[in-house]
Design a protein around this motif. Structure first.
Motif, PDB file in Angstrom:
ATOM      1  N   MET A   1       0.838  -1.181   0.000  1.00  0.00           N
ATOM      2  CA  MET A   1       0.000   0.000   0.000  1.00  0.00           C
ATOM      3  C   MET A   1       0.881   1.241   0.000  1.00  0.00           C
ATOM      4  N   PRO A   2       0.300   2.359  -0.330  1.00  0.00           N
ATOM      5  CA  PRO A   2       1.108   3.573  -0.454  1.00  0.00           C
ATOM      6  C   PRO A   2       1.375   4.265   0.877  1.00  0.00           C
ATOM      7  N   VAL A   3       2.441   5.058   0.861  1.00  0.00           N
ATOM      8  CA  VAL A   3       2.671   5.992   1.948  1.00  0.00           C
ATOM      9  C   VAL A   3       1.646   7.105   1.754  1.00  0.00           C
ATOM     10  N   ARG A   4       0.876   7.376   2.771  1.00  0.00           N
ATOM     11  CA  ARG A   4      -0.196   8.371   2.654  1.00  0.00           C
ATOM     12  C   ARG A   4       0.315   9.752   3.048  1.00  0.00           C
ATOM     13  N   PRO A   5      -0.199  10.796   2.404  1.00  0.00           N
ATOM     14  CA  PRO A   5       0.187  12.155   2.798  1.00  0.00           C
ATOM     15  C   PRO A   5      -0.333  12.467   4.202  1.00  0.00           C
ATOM     16  N   ILE A   6       0.434  13.267   4.919  1.00  0.00           N
ATOM     17  CA  ILE A   6       0.088  13.656   6.284  1.00  0.00           C
ATOM     18  C   ILE A   6      -0.790  14.904   6.249  1.00  0.00           C
ATOM     19  N   ARG A   7      -1.904  14.846   6.961  1.00  0.00           N
ATOM     20  CA  ARG A   7      -2.788  16.009   7.097  1.00  0.00           C
ATOM     21  C   ARG A   7      -2.123  17.012   8.029  1.00  0.00           C
ATOM     22  N   LEU A   8      -2.288  18.296   7.718  1.00  0.00           N
ATOM     23  CA  LEU A   8      -1.611  19.356   8.447  1.00  0.00           C
ATOM     24  C   LEU A   8      -2.566  20.143   9.332  1.00  0.00           C
ATOM     25  N   PHE A   9      -1.968  20.816  10.323  1.00  0.00           N
ATOM     26  CA  PHE A   9      -2.710  21.678  11.230  1.00  0.00           C
ATOM     27  C   PHE A   9      -3.732  22.489  10.449  1.00  0.00           C
ATOM     28  N   GLY A  10      -4.940  22.552  10.960  1.00  0.00           N
ATOM     29  CA  GLY A  10      -6.028  23.256  10.284  1.00  0.00           C
ATOM     30  C   GLY A  10      -7.018  22.307   9.642  1.00  0.00           C
ATOM     31  N   ASP A  11      -6.596  21.069   9.358  1.00  0.00           N
ATOM     32  CA  ASP A  11      -7.502  20.070   8.791  1.00  0.00           C
ATOM     33  C   ASP A  11      -8.453  19.602   9.899  1.00  0.00           C
ATOM     34  N   PRO A  12      -9.763  19.673   9.675  1.00  0.00           N
ATOM     35  CA  PRO A  12     -10.729  19.316  10.726  1.00  0.00           C
ATOM     36  C   PRO A  12     -10.599  17.886  11.242  1.00  0.00           C
ATOM     37  N   VAL A  13     -10.106  16.950  10.444  1.00  0.00           N
ATOM     38  CA  VAL A  13      -9.986  15.560  10.904  1.00  0.00           C
ATOM     39  C   VAL A  13      -9.030  15.453  12.092  1.00  0.00           C
ATOM     40  N   LEU A  14      -8.101  16.396  12.210  1.00  0.00           N
ATOM     41  CA  LEU A  14      -7.136  16.362  13.308  1.00  0.00           C
ATOM     42  C   LEU A  14      -7.732  16.828  14.637  1.00  0.00           C
ATOM     43  N   ARG A  15      -8.856  17.518  14.588  1.00  0.00           N
ATOM     44  CA  ARG A  15      -9.469  18.062  15.807  1.00  0.00           C
ATOM     45  C   ARG A  15     -10.671  17.253  16.277  1.00  0.00           C
ATOM     46  N   ALA A  16     -11.067  16.248  15.518  1.00  0.00           N
ATOM     47  CA  ALA A  16     -12.248  15.454  15.863  1.00  0.00           C
ATOM     48  C   ALA A  16     -11.836  14.164  16.573  1.00  0.00           C
ATOM     49  N   PRO A  17     -12.522  13.797  17.646  1.00  0.00           N
ATOM     50  CA  PRO A  17     -12.240  12.496  18.270  1.00  0.00           C
ATOM     51  C   PRO A  17     -12.503  11.368  17.264  1.00  0.00           C
ATOM     52  N   SER A  18     -11.646  10.370  17.281  1.00  0.00           N
ATOM     53  CA  SER A  18     -11.752   9.249  16.345  1.00  0.00           C
ATOM     54  C   SER A  18     -12.781   8.235  16.830  1.00  0.00           C
ATOM     55  N   ALA A  19     -13.446   7.620  15.882  1.00  0.00           N
ATOM     56  CA  ALA A  19     -14.449   6.595  16.185  1.00  0.00           C
ATOM     57  C   ALA A  19     -13.767   5.255  16.447  1.00  0.00           C
TER      58      ALA A  19
END
Length: 163
Positions: A1-19
């Motif tokens: 599988m590929p190396v995935r790009p890292i999401r950066l500060f400001g991306d809403p996925v980083l501030r949401a609790p994970s399911a």
């Protein structure tokens, strides 16, 4: 599988609790492959699923060449005298600030077969366990900084070429 790009500060996925991960299906297997491939790059101690855009409780780690993953991790124990230690984050590139962490940590979760996984250690492993579980709770390390240091970090972010 590929190396995935890292999401950066400001991306809403980083501030949401994970399911929590409910089904250990092919999608979760693919996620684990991507997490492991992404953490294998030099200079990476851990990658949480939100950092690659997936809001599920999973992270990979790469500590002293020991590479692995844990699903549905829960930080069940921290111990020792907390102290400030230099820390950075792939989602906030270029910043490095002292962050208060416990010297010992223990995480419990499961693997792809549903078997219990216990990760426990000191030093860099303890720091990574705390850092990655923070990501899964929607927290970035800069939120743990003192108010003065956080102001400095936010200025550095605003002045960065990636923001």
């Amino acid at each position: 599988m590929p190396v995935r790009p890292i999401r950066l500060f400001g991306d809403p996925v980083l501030r949401a609790p994970s399911a929590p991960i409910v089904d250990l299906d092919d999608g979760v297997r693919a996620l684990v492959r991507d997490l492991v491939d992404t953490v294998e790059l030099p200079g990476r101690a851990g990658v949480a699923a939100p950092q690659i855009g997936v809001g599920l409780r999973a992270f990979s780690y790469n500590i002293d060449g020991d590479i692995g993953y844990v699903l549905n991790p829960v930080l069940v124990e921290v111990s020792g005298e907390p102290s400030a230690i230099g820390e950075g984050c792939l989602s906030v590139p270029g910043l490095w600030h002292d962050t208060v962490r416990y010297p010992h940590a223990k995480v419990v979760g499961v693997d792809l077969d549903g078997a219990e996984v216990v990760l426990e250690g000191d030093g860099l492993l303890a720091q990574a366990l705390q850092h990655e579980t923070d990501h899964l709770d929607g927290m970035l390390y800069i939120q743990r900084l003192s108010p003065e240091t956080r102001r400095i970090a936010m200025r550095e972010i605003r002045e960065s070429d990636w923001f």
